[in-house]
Structures are given as C-alpha cells and as structure tokens.
Motif scaffolding. Structure first.
Motif, mmCIF file in Angstrom:
data_model
loop_
_atom_site.group_PDB
_atom_site.id
_atom_site.type_symbol
_atom_site.label_atom_id
_atom_site.label_comp_id
_atom_site.label_asym_id
_atom_site.label_seq_id
_atom_site.Cartn_x
_atom_site.Cartn_y
_atom_site.Cartn_z
ATOM 1 N N ASP A 125 23.097 63.707 26.468
ATOM 2 C CA ASP A 125 23.778 62.766 25.740
ATOM 3 C C ASP A 125 23.840 62.690 24.088
ATOM 4 O O ASP A 125 22.625 62.747 23.372
ATOM 5 C CB ASP A 125 22.813 61.436 25.930
ATOM 6 C CG ASP A 125 23.462 60.035 25.516
ATOM 7 O OD1 ASP A 125 24.501 60.005 24.653
ATOM 8 O OD2 ASP A 125 22.572 58.921 25.280
ATOM 9 N N PRO A 126 24.998 63.227 23.633
ATOM 10 C CA PRO A 126 25.121 63.639 22.287
ATOM 11 C C PRO A 126 24.832 62.518 21.225
ATOM 12 O O PRO A 126 24.273 62.745 20.137
ATOM 13 C CB PRO A 126 26.631 63.841 21.989
ATOM 14 C CG PRO A 126 27.225 63.082 23.514
ATOM 15 C CD PRO A 126 26.336 63.187 24.232
ATOM 16 N N ASP A 127 24.625 61.074 21.581
ATOM 17 C CA ASP A 127 24.378 60.216 20.795
ATOM 18 C C ASP A 127 23.136 60.043 20.388
ATOM 19 O O ASP A 127 22.533 59.455 19.254
ATOM 20 C CB ASP A 127 24.942 58.598 21.173
ATOM 21 C CG ASP A 127 26.284 58.738 21.104
ATOM 22 O OD1 ASP A 127 26.968 59.152 20.455
ATOM 23 O OD2 ASP A 127 26.979 57.682 22.016
ATOM 24 N N LYS A 128 22.231 60.729 21.201
ATOM 25 C CA LYS A 128 20.813 60.876 21.047
ATOM 26 C C LYS A 128 20.353 61.822 20.047
ATOM 27 O O LYS A 128 19.216 61.941 19.656
ATOM 28 C CB LYS A 128 19.943 60.738 22.175
ATOM 29 C CG LYS A 128 19.870 59.765 23.105
ATOM 30 C CD LYS A 128 18.962 59.418 24.356
ATOM 31 C CE LYS A 128 18.990 58.201 25.216
ATOM 32 N NZ LYS A 128 18.096 58.207 26.333
ATOM 33 N N TRP A 129 21.378 62.873 19.777
ATOM 34 C CA TRP A 129 20.741 63.982 19.055
ATOM 35 C C TRP A 129 21.585 63.744 17.593
ATOM 36 O O TRP A 129 22.513 63.373 17.488
ATOM 37 C CB TRP A 129 21.228 65.246 19.572
ATOM 38 C CG TRP A 129 20.676 65.588 20.795
ATOM 39 C CD1 TRP A 129 21.061 64.923 22.148
ATOM 40 C CD2 TRP A 129 19.468 66.128 21.198
ATOM 41 N NE1 TRP A 129 20.197 65.332 23.071
ATOM 42 C CE2 TRP A 129 19.256 66.097 22.561
ATOM 43 C CE3 TRP A 129 18.499 66.606 20.470
ATOM 44 C CZ2 TRP A 129 18.090 66.783 23.037
ATOM 45 C CZ3 TRP A 129 17.198 67.166 20.910
ATOM 46 C CH2 TRP A 129 17.063 67.315 22.257
ATOM 47 N N VAL A 130 20.821 64.365 16.394
ATOM 48 C CA VAL A 130 20.999 64.250 15.226
ATOM 49 C C VAL A 130 21.139 65.736 14.629
ATOM 50 O O VAL A 130 20.143 66.521 14.853
ATOM 51 C CB VAL A 130 20.030 63.468 14.472
ATOM 52 C CG1 VAL A 130 20.272 63.392 12.993
ATOM 53 C CG2 VAL A 130 19.976 62.024 15.206
ATOM 54 N N ASP A 131 22.244 66.022 13.841
ATOM 55 C CA ASP A 131 22.360 67.193 13.197
ATOM 56 C C ASP A 131 21.465 67.221 11.946
ATOM 57 O O ASP A 131 21.338 66.193 11.182
ATOM 58 C CB ASP A 131 23.669 67.487 12.679
ATOM 59 C CG ASP A 131 24.820 67.868 14.031
ATOM 60 O OD1 ASP A 131 24.146 68.381 14.883
ATOM 61 O OD2 ASP A 131 25.681 67.348 13.979
ATOM 62 N N ILE B 227 16.610 51.572 13.840
ATOM 63 C CA ILE B 227 17.512 52.932 13.960
ATOM 64 C C ILE B 227 16.418 53.966 13.851
ATOM 65 O O ILE B 227 16.421 54.973 14.662
ATOM 66 C CB ILE B 227 18.719 52.945 12.990
ATOM 67 C CG1 ILE B 227 19.686 51.815 13.331
ATOM 68 C CG2 ILE B 227 19.282 54.374 12.944
ATOM 69 C CD1 ILE B 227 20.820 51.644 12.167
ATOM 70 N N GLY B 228 15.575 53.822 12.761
ATOM 71 C CA GLY B 228 14.848 55.037 12.432
ATOM 72 C C GLY B 228 13.702 55.263 13.546
ATOM 73 O O GLY B 228 13.180 56.343 13.844
ATOM 74 N N LEU B 229 13.270 54.235 14.128
ATOM 75 C CA LEU B 229 12.434 54.317 15.287
ATOM 76 C C LEU B 229 12.969 54.703 16.717
ATOM 77 O O LEU B 229 12.369 54.597 17.739
ATOM 78 C CB LEU B 229 11.499 53.150 15.584
ATOM 79 C CG LEU B 229 10.551 52.826 14.264
ATOM 80 C CD1 LEU B 229 9.829 51.488 14.442
ATOM 81 C CD2 LEU B 229 9.433 53.561 14.432
ATOM 82 N N GLY B 230 14.415 54.831 16.817
ATOM 83 C CA GLY B 230 14.940 55.027 18.152
ATOM 84 C C GLY B 230 15.236 53.785 19.057
ATOM 85 O O GLY B 230 15.684 54.370 20.224
ATOM 86 N N LYS B 231 15.021 52.578 18.580
ATOM 87 C CA LYS B 231 15.202 51.477 19.286
ATOM 88 C C LYS B 231 16.766 50.955 19.369
ATOM 89 O O LYS B 231 16.873 50.293 20.183
ATOM 90 C CB LYS B 231 14.274 50.386 18.708
ATOM 91 C CG LYS B 231 12.863 50.720 19.018
ATOM 92 C CD LYS B 231 12.014 49.377 18.384
ATOM 93 C CE LYS B 231 10.708 49.440 18.671
ATOM 94 N NZ LYS B 231 9.848 48.361 18.058
ATOM 95 N N ARG B 232 17.483 51.549 18.608
ATOM 96 C CA ARG B 232 18.903 51.357 18.781
ATOM 97 C C ARG B 232 19.716 52.828 18.203
ATOM 98 O O ARG B 232 19.117 53.433 17.113
ATOM 99 C CB ARG B 232 19.488 50.116 18.021
ATOM 100 C CG ARG B 232 19.015 49.923 16.604
ATOM 101 C CD ARG B 232 19.954 48.741 16.085
ATOM 102 N NE ARG B 232 19.276 47.309 16.565
ATOM 103 C CZ ARG B 232 19.800 46.354 16.341
ATOM 104 N NH1 ARG B 232 21.092 46.038 15.802
ATOM 105 N NH2 ARG B 232 19.053 45.048 16.589
ATOM 106 N N LEU B 233 20.725 53.034 18.514
ATOM 107 C CA LEU B 233 21.429 54.224 18.181
ATOM 108 C C LEU B 233 22.300 53.965 16.954
ATOM 109 O O LEU B 233 22.809 52.904 16.742
ATOM 110 C CB LEU B 233 22.546 54.567 19.317
ATOM 111 C CG LEU B 233 21.697 55.000 20.662
ATOM 112 C CD1 LEU B 233 22.834 55.280 21.668
ATOM 113 C CD2 LEU B 233 21.047 56.390 20.370
ATOM 114 N N ASN B 234 22.081 55.070 16.036
ATOM 115 C CA ASN B 234 23.023 54.929 14.725
ATOM 116 C C ASN B 234 24.447 55.003 14.894
ATOM 117 O O ASN B 234 24.943 53.979 14.323
ATOM 118 C CB ASN B 234 22.497 56.105 13.947
ATOM 119 C CG ASN B 234 22.894 57.548 14.469
ATOM 120 O OD1 ASN B 234 23.044 57.521 15.429
ATOM 121 N ND2 ASN B 234 22.641 58.416 13.596
ATOM 122 N N ILE B 235 24.916 55.734 15.855
ATOM 123 C CA ILE B 235 26.438 55.527 15.905
ATOM 124 C C ILE B 235 26.840 54.108 16.618
ATOM 125 O O ILE B 235 28.113 53.862 15.902
ATOM 126 C CB ILE B 235 26.754 56.794 17.018
ATOM 127 C CG1 ILE B 235 28.378 57.034 16.891
ATOM 128 C CG2 ILE B 235 26.279 56.477 18.568
ATOM 129 C CD1 ILE B 235 28.698 57.625 15.525
#
Length: 709
Positions: free
Chosen positions: A617-623, A536-544
């Motif tokens: 793609d909102p799932d790729k963005w983090v507040d 998740i931290g490396l962006g290999k899978r989405l946190n959501i």
C-alpha cells in the motif's frame, strides 16, 4: 432495626427516635414530609427479601442520623431512590424540600445511572462518578456509604454469585473510601460483611474459632485490664479503658499477610485508653511504660503527625504478662469521636456557621484534588488506577528544606515528592538531595528524610518516570504532559506530511485558504485544523487522502503526481517519529517511513525484512531522507565474537570508547569454551562513525567476527 417488626418499620418512628436527640422540631417536621413522600413513591415496591422497599431508604436515613448528619442529608437519604425508581421528579423534590436536598438526591442517583459493556468499566465509571459527586458535597458519599452498608447487611437475600460480586466491590472500593474518610466503625463493618460473603466458608470457620478463643482469653484480658487501671489511677489519671477485639476480616488479613495461624494472631491483646485532655495522653503513655516494657519500634505518635484522614492517637505495644504482646491506643474523647466517625464528624448538624477546622480543610483539599486527577485522566480505568493508590493509608513523612512535613504514600520517590510540592517543580526536576546527599530521582523516601529538589528550566518529564512513581498526582501530571507533548509533535509532523502530499499532487501548500479548511471540517469528526494535522501525524488518516480533498471537485482529473519530495529526519522529532527497533536505522542508511495508526511515523531501513510484506500500500509509505549533520546520536546493535580470554570485554569496550562512541547496553552469551559472543548497543552519529568504530574492533586480535545486527 433488624429486631423491629414490619409494621413498626413502616412508620418514621425509628428515624425520629434517633433524630430527636439533636434536631429541632421544625427539622423533624421536614423529615416527616420526606418520609411520607418516600412512602407514597415506593408504595407497592418490594425488595428481594419480600420486605417493603421503604425499609431500605428508612434504614439508610437511620444510619446517617446515628452519625448526626443535618436534616437535608436525612431527607435526601429517605428520597435517594425516588427519582431513579419511581415517578417522582427532581423538580418536585426541589419545590418541597429545596435546592440542597434536590442536589444531594441527584448526586446519589447519577452514580447508578449509566450502563456499561464490561464489569471492570462499570466499576471504574461508578467510582469516578461517586468521587466527583463527593468532591462537590461530601454528604453524597456519606449517603452512598450508608446505602452500601444497609445493602451489605441485607445481602443474604441475593444469589451467591451476586453476593460475591457486591462483596468484592465493597472491599475494593467502598471499604477503602470509608477508611480514607476516617469512618472507622463503618470501614470495619463493611470489611467484615465483605469477608463474610466473599469467603463464606472461611468466615464460618474463623467465627467459630473466635467464639471458642473468647472464653479462654477472658481471664488474661481481665488480669491485664485490672493492672492497667491500677497503674493509671496511681498516676492520678481519670481514664476509660476498653478491650479491643480484632475483627474477623483483620484477623484473616493478618493471617494471610504474615502466614500466621489463628492462635498466633489471637496472642495479641488490644486495649483503648480514653483520657480527658492532650497532656494526659503522654502522661498515660509514660505510666503504662512503667508497668510493662515497650517493644522497640512499635511506638507511633499520630497526635503530633495525624493520619491524612484526621486520625489521632498514640499507639504502643508492650510486653505483657506471660510475654504476650499488648497493643494500646491512647486518645482524648474528641480524638475518639474523629477516629470513629471520621469526616462525618465534621459535617454534623450545626445551628451556626462554624469555620472549617484544620482536619476539615485537609479533607477538602483531598476531595478537590480528585477533580484535578479526573480532568487530566484519559479514561475511567486510568482514573481508577490513580485514585486507588491514594486510598491506602500507609504513609511516609518527609521534610522540605524549610522543615514543612509532607505526607506521601509508602514507596514514594523523589519525583513523587517534587510533584507534591508543585507541578512545575516536578516537570523541571533533574536531581535530588536527600539528607544533604545527592541521590537519583528514583530513590525511595523513608520517614524523616529531608528532601531538596534540584531543577533546570530546560528539563522536561521523562516517560521512564512512570515506571517508578507511585502517587496519583505525579502519575497524572506526567501522563498529561506526555499526552499533550505527543499531540503537539504529531501536529508538526502531520503538517510536514500534508505538505509533502500536496507537492506530490502539484499543489502549493502555501496557497491553502481558511475557506478550504472550513470546507474540509464541515461534518468532520475533527473540529479544528490542528486536530486534523495531529491525526495525520498519528497515522489515523492518510496525508494523500486529506491532500486530495483540497483539490478542485469540478470533474477535472487529478494532476499527475510528480516524484514525492522527501521529509527530512533529524532524530530529535520526539515521540511522533520513532526508529524501528528491528533494524535500528542510522544516518547514511537508505530509509523509508511507515505511517502506523496511533503511533505516528516509524522509520525503517529500506532492506528491513519486517516490512517486505507490508509495502503493497504505497499511501502508507512516506519518502524520508536524513538531514545533513543533525548532530544527534543513534542506537545501533553490533554482535562481536571474541576469544574467551580474561579481560577481553575491557579491551573491546576500550576500542569502542576510542572511537568516541557510548555503550548503551551489553550482554554476553558464552558460545563454547573457546569463544564468547558479546552483544552491544552503541550510540553513533552516522554510518561513517559506525565504520570507524568497527574498524577499531577489527584491529583487536581477540575479535574473531563482527556484524551489525
């Protein structure tokens, strides 16, 4: 071997003729059994040349017998292709010849077992396998090198494109390994054969020129040889002297490296002096220096400080008759044996268990270090990069504060030295003293330097070190540390991202149970909770996506997501959080985080032009939001247009310093005769700090225009 007829070759007689000189009758019987098994296994098989295939393993065994290897190695040489190319099994070999022979055959066989997608990958993987096999039992590599030597001797039967590929592989991998193990004669023959098939036209031209030069040089060589013999005899020395003719490959290399003509290379005459004992080496050196004057800077004492492969000799170059340079090597008979056979001379057949010599121990240490490099390398290509560095013999010798000699490759820096002493010294080094003077860690070491490393407990490896370290150990240790560190940082970031996604779905991260994690990991490529968080931290899978997998799957609709809680950014998160170089965000800027696959969280300003098209793609963005008073310094770029006056750079730099800001870099682009454009990268704490800095600059009368880039 090449002069024998097929009928002679298809008996074990050529091998027994050599082996009889040092093996016992019971060992010879074992060789006969191995030969008959190989003959039966390879019956009906032929080489590209049309000869029976049995010629190849028999020739390999003869080469090893000339090196006086033990009977187990000779049996393995006879059988090294049987498991791979015939119906013979490893179990059959073990039952007939024992575990040792079976292990050797398996070690040689597995080097060629795997298939690869690209030639580069195949080369790197084969190299890795070969070295690992060598680290377990050096006889495996000796068999493989003898195998390559016979293949090179018979390479003429292959097509030209395959000849070039095999010749290049020989020059890149097998030749340097033979050299590193001190197998000098083998190294020279592999180099010459590789040169012959890689550059056939150049080889032919040089070969003809060498034959012509040989006749012209005979008189000069004879005159020098007579003078050497008479002078050494006058000192009471009983010596053997031989002229050394340069090999075609070394002639060609010297012509290429130094831009010399053939005649210039051939102006150097070489002689080898073999003396009875160690003291005679130095006596002979003194005698020859009274005959011809030595050339300054051309003396090397490899007896006091042997090469890493155990080679020992005195090297000197003299002004000979007619002003021609004369190269002399002086060594004892034992040193000559090691120089010719190298590491093979330490694995000779012995009837008793003799202790390891210092040279053997040194070789064992090098072989075992290969296993360490391999275990910490990410892939085969990286491992190849590490080890190829160590295969080239140029060395620099430096001293520890206690006077211990350390051998490093030429170009090694203080960081390389630190890692050579101990991994922990390397990880925590902050400075170096070279000859009692403070010096940067990137300082290149010279022969005779006395090096002391200064460490701090809190210091850690700097990724920039990879730009200048040259030894395999230092590069492998630094990469391994950074890879481990990045994984740990990604794991921490992944946990924060997952908790943010869970809270957005009205789920409490604190209620996750071990059973829920075990359910998620069933059938997943990740085996542990930590691996999932790192991905998740490396962006290999989405946190959501991961967060939703923890929610009930009973058909109920998902909770309506509430406004996401922001992840706070401190600026000290390490490699898992990066600040985009395009917009260089600083505290106070509205920011947004982009999950980038394989890189982690990338922080941009919200108005950055580079992210406009990728916000769909909102799932790729983090507040994300800045943590208050983080105390970190952040880089920001500013462009200053100034009047082109003398000393203007100093006044602008002074204004920046008065604002308590550091200048990281500066470039000047002259706009025209009146104005100059100066681009600064400065370090500030936040936007308020930047505003103070820019106000200072605006008050400077030489500043015409000022913008943040």
């Amino acid at each position: 071997m090449s002069e024998s007829t097929p009928s002679e070759i298809l008996t074990s007689e050529p091998l027994l003729r050599v082996a009889t000189t040092y093996l016992r009758p019971s060992d010879l019987e074992l060789l006969e059994q191995a030969f008959h098994l190989a003959a039966c296994a390879h019956k009906g098989q032929f080489r590209k040349s049309g000869e029976p295939y049995l010629i190849h393993p028999l020739s390999v065994a003869v080469i090893l017998a000339e090196w006086h290897l033990d009977p187990q190695a000779l049996c393995a040489a006879l059988l090294h292709d049987t498991v791979e190319d015939t119906g013979t099994t490893a179990q059959e070999i073990m039952e007939q010849f024992g575990h040792s022979v079976s292990e050797l055959v398996e070690g040689v066989s597995k080097l060629d077992r795997l298939e690869f997608q690209t030639e580069q990958q195949a080369q790197a993987e084969n190299f890795r396998k070969m070295l690992l096999a060598m680290a377990r039992d050096v006889r495996v590599i000796l068999i493989k090198l003898a195998d390559r030597l016979h293949n090179m001797r018979t390479l003429g039967a292959m097509k030209s494109d395959k000849q070039r590929r095999i010749a290049r592989e020989t020059l890149d991998i097998y030749g340097p390994i033979a050299n590193r193990l001190g197998l000098h004669k083998l190294y020279q023959e592999l180099e010459d054969l590789g040169f012959r098939y890689l550059y056939p036209n150049r080889y032919t031209v040089l070969s003809k020129a060498l034959k012509a030069a040989r006749g012209n040089r005979r008189e000069v060589v004879g005159k020098i040889l007579t003078a050497l013999e008479q002078r050494l005899a006058s000192f009471g020395l009983d010596v053997s002297i031989k002229g050394r003719e340069k090999h075609l490959s070394s002639i060609y290399q010297k012509m290429q490296e130094k831009s010399l003509s053939f005649s210039q290379v051939q102006d150097i005459y070489g002689f080898r002096v073999i003396v009875p004992d160690l003291s005679s080496c130095y006596l002979a050196l003194g005698a020859l220096h009274t005959l011809y004057k030595p050339i300054p800077g051309k003396f090397k004492d490899y007896i006091a400080i042997p090469k890493s492969n155990g080679y020992q000799s005195l090297h000197t170059t003299l002004f000979g008759p007619f002003g021609t340079p004369v190269e002399i090597q002086i060594r004892t008979r034992d040193m000559h044996k090691i120089a010719e056979s190298g590491v093979a001379s330490h694995w000779l057949y012995k009837s008793s268990n003799t202790p390891l010599s210092d040279v053997q121990k040194k070789t064992h240490q090098w072989l075992q270090s290969l296993l360490e490099y391999q275990s910490e390398s990410g892939d085969a290509a990286e491992f190849l990069e590490h080890i190829k560095v160590d295969l080239f013999p140029d060395a620099v010798y430096v001293f520890t504060p206690k006077g211990t000699i350390k051998s490093l490759i030429r170009g090694a820096t203080a960081v390389d030295f630190a890692y050579d002493v101990h991994t922990d010294i390397g990880h925590h080094c902050v400075a170096a003293k070279i000859n009692d003077q403070l010096a940067p860690l990137r300082t290149i070491l010279n022969n005779g330097d006395r090096v002391e490393i200064i460490t701090e407990a809190e210091a850690t490896p700097n990724p920039a070190w990879l730009n200048y370290v040259v030894t395999a150990k230092a590069r492998a240790k630094i990469r391994h540390y950074l890879r481990t560190l990045r994984h740990e940082e990604a794991e921490v970031l992944g946990e924060r991202l997952l908790h943010q996604a869970l809270r957005a779905l009205n789920a409490d991260p604190g209620t996750l149970t071990t059973d829920q994690w075990e359910q998620l990991l069933k059938g997943d490529r990740c085996k542990t909770r930590e691996e999932v968080l790192a991905e998740i931290g490396l962006g290999k899978r989405l946190n959501i996506v991961v967060a939703r997998s923890f929610l009930p799957k009973n058909g109920d609709t998902f909770p309506t997501p509430e406004m996401r809680t922001s992840i706070t950014i401190r600026g000290s998160e390490g490699m898992a959080v990066q600040f985009a170089p395009c917009c260089r965000p600083i505290p106070g800027d509205p920011i947004i985080g982009l999950i980038k696959k394989g890189q982690g969280l990338l922080i941009h300003t919200q108005d950055c032009q580079n992210i406009r098209q990728s916000r769909t793609d909102p799932d790729k963005w983090v507040d994300v939001a800045w943590e208050n008073n983080s105390g970190q310094l952040f880089e920001v770029a500013i462009k200053v247009l100034v009047l082109n006056r003398r000393g203007v750079l100093a006044t602008v730099a002074s204004a920046i310093a008065e604002a308590h800001s550091n200048i990281d870099s500066v470039t000047i682009a002259k706009a025209d005769g009146t104005y100059s454009e100066i681009n600064f990268t400065v370090q500030v704490q936040d936007r308020a700090h930047l505003a103070i800095l820019m106000q200072n600059l605006r008050e400077n009368p030489d500043v015409v225009r000022l913008t943040r880039v």
